[in-house]
Design a protein around this motif. Structure first.
Motif, PDB file in Angstrom:
ATOM      1  N   ASN A  77     -11.039  -2.715  -7.679  1.00  0.00           N
ATOM      2  CA  ASN A  77     -11.431  -1.556  -6.886  1.00  0.00           C
ATOM      3  C   ASN A  77     -10.301  -1.113  -5.962  1.00  0.00           C
ATOM      4  O   ASN A  77      -9.981   0.083  -5.862  1.00  0.00           O
ATOM      5  N   MET A  78      -9.646  -2.075  -5.305  1.00  0.00           N
ATOM      6  CA  MET A  78      -8.567  -1.707  -4.385  1.00  0.00           C
ATOM      7  C   MET A  78      -7.365  -1.154  -5.135  1.00  0.00           C
ATOM      8  O   MET A  78      -6.745  -0.171  -4.699  1.00  0.00           O
ATOM      9  N   MET A 114      -5.303   3.432   3.982  1.00  0.00           N
ATOM     10  CA  MET A 114      -6.677   3.396   3.500  1.00  0.00           C
ATOM     11  C   MET A 114      -7.585   3.117   4.699  1.00  0.00           C
ATOM     12  O   MET A 114      -7.470   2.060   5.303  1.00  0.00           O
ATOM     13  N   PRO A 115      -8.453   4.071   5.064  1.00  0.00           N
ATOM     14  CA  PRO A 115      -8.582   5.425   4.519  1.00  0.00           C
ATOM     15  C   PRO A 115      -7.344   6.274   4.825  1.00  0.00           C
ATOM     16  O   PRO A 115      -6.595   5.992   5.745  1.00  0.00           O
ATOM     17  N   ALA A 158      -7.421   0.421  -7.956  1.00  0.00           N
ATOM     18  CA  ALA A 158      -7.790   1.770  -8.381  1.00  0.00           C
ATOM     19  C   ALA A 158      -7.742   2.734  -7.209  1.00  0.00           C
ATOM     20  O   ALA A 158      -7.315   3.887  -7.350  1.00  0.00           O
ATOM     21  N   SER A 159      -8.150   2.275  -6.024  1.00  0.00           N
ATOM     22  CA  SER A 159      -8.136   3.135  -4.839  1.00  0.00           C
ATOM     23  C   SER A 159      -6.728   3.545  -4.452  1.00  0.00           C
ATOM     24  O   SER A 159      -6.527   4.581  -3.813  1.00  0.00           O
ATOM     25  N   PHE A 160      -5.741   2.729  -4.826  1.00  0.00           N
ATOM     26  CA  PHE A 160      -4.348   3.074  -4.576  1.00  0.00           C
ATOM     27  C   PHE A 160      -3.680   3.700  -5.796  1.00  0.00           C
ATOM     28  O   PHE A 160      -2.454   3.850  -5.839  1.00  0.00           O
ATOM     29  N   GLY A 161      -4.468   4.051  -6.803  1.00  0.00           N
ATOM     30  CA  GLY A 161      -3.939   4.780  -7.955  1.00  0.00           C
ATOM     31  C   GLY A 161      -3.059   3.968  -8.868  1.00  0.00           C
ATOM     32  O   GLY A 161      -2.248   4.536  -9.608  1.00  0.00           O
ATOM     33  N   ASP A 213      -8.497   0.106   7.171  1.00  0.00           N
ATOM     34  CA  ASP A 213      -8.609  -0.931   6.158  1.00  0.00           C
ATOM     35  C   ASP A 213      -7.238  -1.505   5.820  1.00  0.00           C
ATOM     36  O   ASP A 213      -6.991  -2.712   5.978  1.00  0.00           O
ATOM     37  N   ARG A 244     -14.667   6.031  10.385  1.00  0.00           N
ATOM     38  CA  ARG A 244     -13.666   5.203   9.724  1.00  0.00           C
ATOM     39  C   ARG A 244     -12.302   5.774  10.075  1.00  0.00           C
ATOM     40  O   ARG A 244     -11.988   6.916   9.712  1.00  0.00           O
ATOM     41  N   ALA A 258       0.837  -1.200   0.000  1.00  0.00           N
ATOM     42  CA  ALA A 258       0.000   0.000   0.000  1.00  0.00           C
ATOM     43  C   ALA A 258       0.871   1.249   0.000  1.00  0.00           C
ATOM     44  O   ALA A 258       1.738   1.407   0.874  1.00  0.00           O
ATOM     45  N   GLY A 295     -17.788  10.068   4.099  1.00  0.00           N
ATOM     46  CA  GLY A 295     -16.483  10.199   3.469  1.00  0.00           C
ATOM     47  C   GLY A 295     -15.765  11.484   3.784  1.00  0.00           C
ATOM     48  O   GLY A 295     -14.558  11.596   3.518  1.00  0.00           O
TER      49      GLY A 295
END
Length: 408
Positions: free
Chosen positions: A157-158, A43-44, A160-163, A137, A132, A39, A96
């Motif tokens: 999804n994960m 996250m968050p 993408a969430s980490f770019g 996470d 959160r 990572a 969020g």
């Protein structure tokens, strides 16, 4: 002749995952990750609200109902650096959004009377509720996906969430497919007497795609040595070569001899399996060569049981053999001893039990039975009679993963 188990073990011991490549994230779906990924951030990335509602101090909410003054608003995407929850106050907040200073609980809007200047809380509040936490996470620097993971929508999804726009995955094998025989004609013309459409090539190409490989169709090798040499040389340039027909002991069965002439090392010829007995496996350097029977049913079954697991292993999959489960036979099944017999079956589930019924005539010339099959029953070599009501091992065939009751 080698046994069913020996043949599969020999094949799987002879292949390894191919090298890796980086592909765009949308193209990575269904592929196998080739590296561990850590990572790049938490996250968050910050403490944030898990609900639309009000950011509050739990110490202000000991007696319910309680009325609080609303002093600000934090939508998703806002920074909120200049907001603070003061004693006796609340900040409206969206899911969020980062928590304002002083907040240690979020109250869902449905547990309040709403309001933009004031709000009344109707439910008890616990410190930390609906928050959160930063890194809850995944913590920065930890491995969040291991090499060998299949990239499904959750992994997409994960990532993408980490770019991560590019993903390291194992390469898909290129699989050359060659059918042999003077009797074959290509799709697009009506076969005359003694001619047969080259259906195996298209079926094998579909099977290769379904297994994740990239099919390379070589056409038809005619029953002469020169044409076999030309076509097989071309096929040996791929990661995998599959031939169909020409692998028995007839005068026109040239595949094994020509492969040997080209330097292929035959590891076995003939398997204790029905259908599909005259199957050969060779290595040309590191290139696996599968020589399958020409009967369409035999071709598809030997691909399923032997070629598909190899292609999956070459793509980095760890689970390459379909899991078997017990199913109760609806009819008697008989066979000769000495060979594993693969029976095409329909499947149905009743409660916790599976039931298998014959998909039709089991002769290898009956293609419709293959179309109707939802599973393959694997009858052990030593058995001769399997009575209705007896349990046998079965695995799903093709894209069947789970069978459910049809909806009207």
């Amino acid at each position: 002749m080698v046994s069913f188990e020996q043949a599969r073990s020999t094949i799987l011991a002879s292949v390894q995952p191919l090298g890796s490549e980086r592909v765009s994230l949308p193209e990575a779906a269904g592929r196998v990750l080739a590296e561990d990924l850590a990572a790049p951030w938490n996250m968050p990335a910050w403490d944030n609200s898990a609900m639309d509602g009000y950011a509050v101090r739990a110490a202000d909410c000991g007696t319910i109902p309680v009325r609080l003054t609303v002093t600000g608003f934090l939508p998703a995407g806002a920074r909120g650096d200049d907001l603070r929850v003061e004693p006796g106050c609340a900040v409206r907040i969206m899911t969020g959004a980062p928590l304002p200073a002083g907040c240690d609980a979020v109250v869902p809007v449905e547990d309040t009377e709403g309001g933009q200047q004031e709000t009344t809380l109707r439910e008890p509040v616990q410190k930390g509720q609906h928050i959160r936490l930063r890194g809850e996470d995944v913590t920065v620097g930890t491995i969040f996906l291991r090499s060998g993971a299949i990239i499904r929508p959750p992994e997409i999804n994960m990532l993408a969430s980490f770019g991560m726009a590019l993903v390291p995955v194992f390469r898909r094998p290129t699989v050359a497919i060659l059918s042999t025989g003077d009797e074959l004609v290509e799709l697009g013309r009506t076969p005359g007497t003694g001619e047969v459409l080259n259906s195996n090539t298209l079926s094998l190409a579909a099977s290769v795609r379904e297994a994740g490989g990239i099919p390379l169709i070589l056409g038809i090798a005619r029953d002469n040595r020169d044409n076999h040499i030309e076509k097989l040389k071309q096929g040996l340039k791929a990661d995998v070569l599959i031939t169909s027909a020409g692998v028995s002991a007839g005068d026109c069965d040239l595949v094994r001899d020509v492969l040997a002439e080209l330097g292929a090392d035959q590891l076995f010829w003939k398997i204790g399996i029905k259908p599909g007995g005259p199957t050969a496996f060779a290595l040309h350097g590191a290139t696996p060569v599968f020589s399958l029977p020409g009967n369409p049913v035999s071709t598809m079954i030997t691909f399923e049981e032997f070629v598909r697991p190899a292609l999956l292993r070459m793509q980095g999959h760890r689970r390459v053999v379909r899991p078997r489960f017990k199913a109760v036979l609806r009819e008697d099944q008989t066979k000769k001893p000495g060979k594993v017999q693969i029976v095409r079956v329909r499947l149905e589930r009743d409660g916790e039990r599976w039931y298998a019924s014959s998909a039709g005539k089991q002769q290898t010339a009956i293609l419709k039975t293959m179309v109707d099959a939802e599973g393959l029953a694997v009858l052990p070599a030593e058995g001769t009679r399997f009575a209705a009501g007896e349990e046998v091992e079965v695995h799903f065939y093709g894209s069947h993963i789970e069978l459910v009751e049809e909806q009207p």
